[in-house]
Design an enzyme around this catalytic site. Structure first.
Site, PDB file in Angstrom:
ATOM      1  N   CYS A 162       7.185   3.416  -1.801  1.00 30.86           N
ATOM      2  CA  CYS A 162       6.151   2.678  -1.070  1.00 30.86           C
ATOM      3  C   CYS A 162       6.631   2.635   0.371  1.00 30.86           C
ATOM      4  O   CYS A 162       7.819   2.359   0.613  1.00 30.86           O
ATOM      5  CB  CYS A 162       5.997   1.258  -1.637  1.00 30.86           C
ATOM      6  SG  CYS A 162       4.975   0.173  -0.602  1.00 30.86           S
ATOM      7  N   GLU A 174       5.660  -8.120   4.422  1.00 34.19           N
ATOM      8  CA  GLU A 174       4.666  -8.417   5.465  1.00 34.19           C
ATOM      9  C   GLU A 174       4.821  -9.829   6.017  1.00 34.19           C
ATOM     10  O   GLU A 174       4.430 -10.103   7.143  1.00 34.19           O
ATOM     11  CB  GLU A 174       3.249  -8.193   4.936  1.00 34.19           C
ATOM     12  CG  GLU A 174       3.011  -6.710   4.710  1.00 34.19           C
ATOM     13  CD  GLU A 174       1.570  -6.332   4.517  1.00 34.19           C
ATOM     14  OE1 GLU A 174       0.739  -7.229   4.293  1.00 34.19           O
ATOM     15  OE2 GLU A 174       1.279  -5.129   4.585  1.00 34.19           O
ATOM     16  N   CYS A 195       0.522   6.576   2.457  1.00 33.05           N
ATOM     17  CA  CYS A 195       0.502   5.433   1.552  1.00 33.05           C
ATOM     18  C   CYS A 195       0.664   6.014   0.160  1.00 33.05           C
ATOM     19  O   CYS A 195      -0.136   6.857  -0.260  1.00 33.05           O
ATOM     20  CB  CYS A 195      -0.843   4.719   1.687  1.00 33.05           C
ATOM     21  SG  CYS A 195      -1.172   3.483   0.404  1.00 33.05           S
ATOM     22  N   ASN A 196       1.692   5.583  -0.527  1.00 33.53           N
ATOM     23  CA  ASN A 196       1.955   6.147  -1.859  1.00 33.53           C
ATOM     24  C   ASN A 196       0.814   5.888  -2.826  1.00 33.53           C
ATOM     25  O   ASN A 196       0.444   6.762  -3.617  1.00 33.53           O
ATOM     26  CB  ASN A 196       3.245   5.567  -2.419  1.00 33.53           C
ATOM     27  CG  ASN A 196       4.482   6.128  -1.747  1.00 33.53           C
ATOM     28  OD1 ASN A 196       5.008   7.129  -2.185  1.00 33.53           O
ATOM     29  ND2 ASN A 196       4.928   5.513  -0.674  1.00 33.53           N
ATOM     30  N   THR A 197       0.224   4.691  -2.767  1.00 33.12           N
ATOM     31  CA  THR A 197      -0.859   4.370  -3.692  1.00 33.12           C
ATOM     32  C   THR A 197      -2.081   5.253  -3.406  1.00 33.12           C
ATOM     33  O   THR A 197      -2.697   5.804  -4.330  1.00 33.12           O
ATOM     34  CB  THR A 197      -1.253   2.889  -3.582  1.00 33.12           C
ATOM     35  OG1 THR A 197      -0.074   2.083  -3.649  1.00 33.12           O
ATOM     36  CG2 THR A 197      -2.190   2.498  -4.695  1.00 33.12           C
ATOM     37  N   ASP A 201      -3.011   4.604   6.178  1.00 34.29           N
ATOM     38  CA  ASP A 201      -2.354   3.768   5.173  1.00 34.29           C
ATOM     39  C   ASP A 201      -3.243   2.559   4.957  1.00 34.29           C
ATOM     40  O   ASP A 201      -4.141   2.277   5.749  1.00 34.29           O
ATOM     41  CB  ASP A 201      -0.974   3.341   5.696  1.00 34.29           C
ATOM     42  CG  ASP A 201      -0.250   2.386   4.753  1.00 34.29           C
ATOM     43  OD1 ASP A 201      -0.211   2.681   3.545  1.00 34.29           O
ATOM     44  OD2 ASP A 201       0.258   1.349   5.210  1.00 34.29           O
ATOM     45  N   SER A 202      -2.972   1.813   3.895  1.00 31.87           N
ATOM     46  CA  SER A 202      -3.715   0.568   3.661  1.00 31.87           C
ATOM     47  C   SER A 202      -3.473  -0.441   4.781  1.00 31.87           C
ATOM     48  O   SER A 202      -4.290  -1.325   4.996  1.00 31.87           O
ATOM     49  CB  SER A 202      -3.286  -0.050   2.336  1.00 31.87           C
ATOM     50  OG  SER A 202      -1.901  -0.302   2.348  1.00 31.87           O
ATOM     51  N   TYR A 211      -3.628  -1.901  -1.155  1.00 33.23           N
ATOM     52  CA  TYR A 211      -4.157  -0.926  -2.109  1.00 33.23           C
ATOM     53  C   TYR A 211      -3.369  -0.985  -3.424  1.00 33.23           C
ATOM     54  O   TYR A 211      -3.903  -0.664  -4.488  1.00 33.23           O
ATOM     55  CB  TYR A 211      -4.017   0.503  -1.558  1.00 33.23           C
ATOM     56  CG  TYR A 211      -5.019   0.923  -0.500  1.00 33.23           C
ATOM     57  CD1 TYR A 211      -5.972   0.053   0.029  1.00 33.23           C
ATOM     58  CD2 TYR A 211      -5.014   2.244  -0.019  1.00 33.23           C
ATOM     59  CE1 TYR A 211      -6.872   0.471   1.004  1.00 33.23           C
ATOM     60  CE2 TYR A 211      -5.918   2.670   0.946  1.00 33.23           C
ATOM     61  CZ  TYR A 211      -6.842   1.788   1.459  1.00 33.23           C
ATOM     62  OH  TYR A 211      -7.738   2.219   2.415  1.00 33.23           O
ATOM     63  N   GLY A 212      -2.119  -1.373  -3.342  1.00 36.74           N
ATOM     64  CA  GLY A 212      -1.178  -1.218  -4.459  1.00 36.74           C
ATOM     65  C   GLY A 212      -1.527  -1.981  -5.722  1.00 36.74           C
ATOM     66  O   GLY A 212      -1.062  -1.641  -6.807  1.00 36.74           O
ATOM     67  N   HIS A 259       6.382   0.604   2.625  1.00 36.53           N
ATOM     68  CA  HIS A 259       6.911  -0.676   3.108  1.00 36.53           C
ATOM     69  C   HIS A 259       8.402  -0.841   2.792  1.00 36.53           C
ATOM     70  O   HIS A 259       9.114  -1.540   3.503  1.00 36.53           O
ATOM     71  CB  HIS A 259       6.200  -1.854   2.401  1.00 36.53           C
ATOM     72  CG  HIS A 259       4.889  -2.231   2.971  1.00 36.53           C
ATOM     73  ND1 HIS A 259       3.766  -1.473   2.798  1.00 36.53           N
ATOM     74  CD2 HIS A 259       4.500  -3.317   3.693  1.00 36.53           C
ATOM     75  CE1 HIS A 259       2.735  -2.080   3.382  1.00 36.53           C
ATOM     76  NE2 HIS A 259       3.156  -3.198   3.931  1.00 36.53           N
TER      77      HIS A 259
END
Lengths: 263, 263
Positions: B183, B152, B76-78, B13-14, B45-46, B185
């Site tokens: 996402c 975050e 990571c979706n992006t 993931d990012s 990344y998003g 997160h």
């Protein structure tokens, strides 16, 4: 590399914030060519480690140096915190940052808050410099990590930003005379910060002091430009279109062109 | 590279979000060794371009491949939006993401909002996949770029986050039956999202569906592990101590060790 007075000034930042500095430099030194690099592929710098930010800064500065810049301006407080000393030693051109010009603005005996990214606050660079220029001041360092994303998303002057600013800053109320905006983004949420701190608190922005310093250095080294039509070149390490779109509010003028810089 | 059933699953993931996926994988497949990489030096990344995210994803996936992973999970979706196809073609191991398992959860005739980063929404990958699995659904894609930094910084469940969520989502009220958290997160601000959308809206998280898919793929390829004491290895491209500190709330358990991965 040989430099002469027509060579450009190089300015870099993690992204857009440094454009608030470039704006002041362009205003004070309207004959200077300027190359700006925004490291948008790796932004933000403010939440990352000293080691990583140093590595990124050296890479970007080296590119500007090789493009023949006669003066380097590190227009990012976090990058200054972690790389200014190294860059000054490594490069044969003068290197200036935003932190020292900002710290020099603090008068002695002031009770001053320093608002900046986590990385800048953690480095202690502002605290040390203010201590040396204004030894009888009282310094309140405060990391404000959400200010950068809020500003970049256009939320700097919203009630949500006000609530977040309050959670960072409310304990300062009544304790300070001034607050130094120690991140080049923060002028874009000036009103919110002022509202939280109260109108009696003086907000200090280092950008124009940094431009003054650039002028002084170029004057002393005989490198002031005299041409009439300066050239501005913008580079971004990711998404140059987005750089132009977002950069406008930081630079205060339309950005017509930005090139993709591949790292 | 030769793989056998004791080889690890690779997840990347990012940064931290993918740990919500790893948590589900570890729960469903408790005998599997797992290597996790968070690209914390270059997050997020998003908000970055497809081209840059593709480049980063290929680099990280290559490292996991060379560490002998038997299965790669792009958590990571992006990164999925911009690199899943390329990775599936380039690597000789199975590659799964979070988007398809998430999209398959949408029942037909649903009115569903897809909440994700700007990059994921811009790619249109969720919209296209949901359209193919549930052709009579109505899809409302919404970019929520401030959710990641809010989460975050520990502000996911605050009133400020509520106001920002409202500004993104209020126009959806009364129009949707479900919202897909696109996402990794976003499960960490579930309550705020639910409050804005209303309790009647069903929130869908792809993480456990992704873990189910991993189990299916490993079963089909005969690569399920049978050992009793699995090994978890964590790598971060910046600040491994911070990774352990922040990662805990995403993983739901203490992270005792993370190594610095230098790119």
């Amino acid at each position: 590399l040989k430099v002469n007075n027509q060579n450009p000034i190089g300015i870099f930042d993690s992204g857009f914030g440094g454009l608030t500095v470039m704006k002041e430099v362009a205003k004070l030194l309207p004959c200077e060519n300027i190359i700006y690099i925004g490291d948008t592929a790796r932004l933000p710098y403010g939440t990352k480690s000293a080691e990583t930010v140093l590595q990124y800064s050296l890479e970007i500065a080296d590119i500007l140096y090789k493009k023949g810049c006669k003066l380097l301006i590190v227009a990012c407080n976090t990058a200054c915190s972690h790389s200014l000393e190294a860059l000054s030693q490594l490069l044969s051109i003068p290197v200036i940052g935003v932190i020292q010009p900002g710290a020099e603005l603090i008068q002695d005996k002031t009770r001053v808050a320093v608002l900046a990214t986590s990385g800048t606050i953690r480095s202690g660079v502002y605290q040390n410099l203010i201590q040396s220029f204004a030894p009888n001041s009282t310094i309140y360092p405060v990391a404000c990590p959400l200010f950068v994303p809020l500003i970049e998303e256009g939320y700097g002057e919203t009630h949500a930003a006000y609530l977040i600013a309050e959670s960072y800053l409310s304990s300062l109320k009544g304790k300070i005379d001034a607050a130094l905006l120690g991140c080049t983004h923060y002028p874009l949420m000036r009103q919110t910060i002022q509202r939280v701190l109260g109108s009696e608190v003086h907000l200090i922005e280092p950008a124009s002091a940094c431009a003054e310093k650039a002028k002084k250095v170029l004057t002393q080294t005989g490198l002031l430009s005299t041409q009439e039509k300066p050239l501005y070149q913008f580079f971004a390490t990711d998404d140059p279109e987005k750089f132009c779109r977002l950069g406008q509010s930081f630079f205060g003028a339309h950005l017509s062109h930005c090139e993709h810089l591949y790292l």
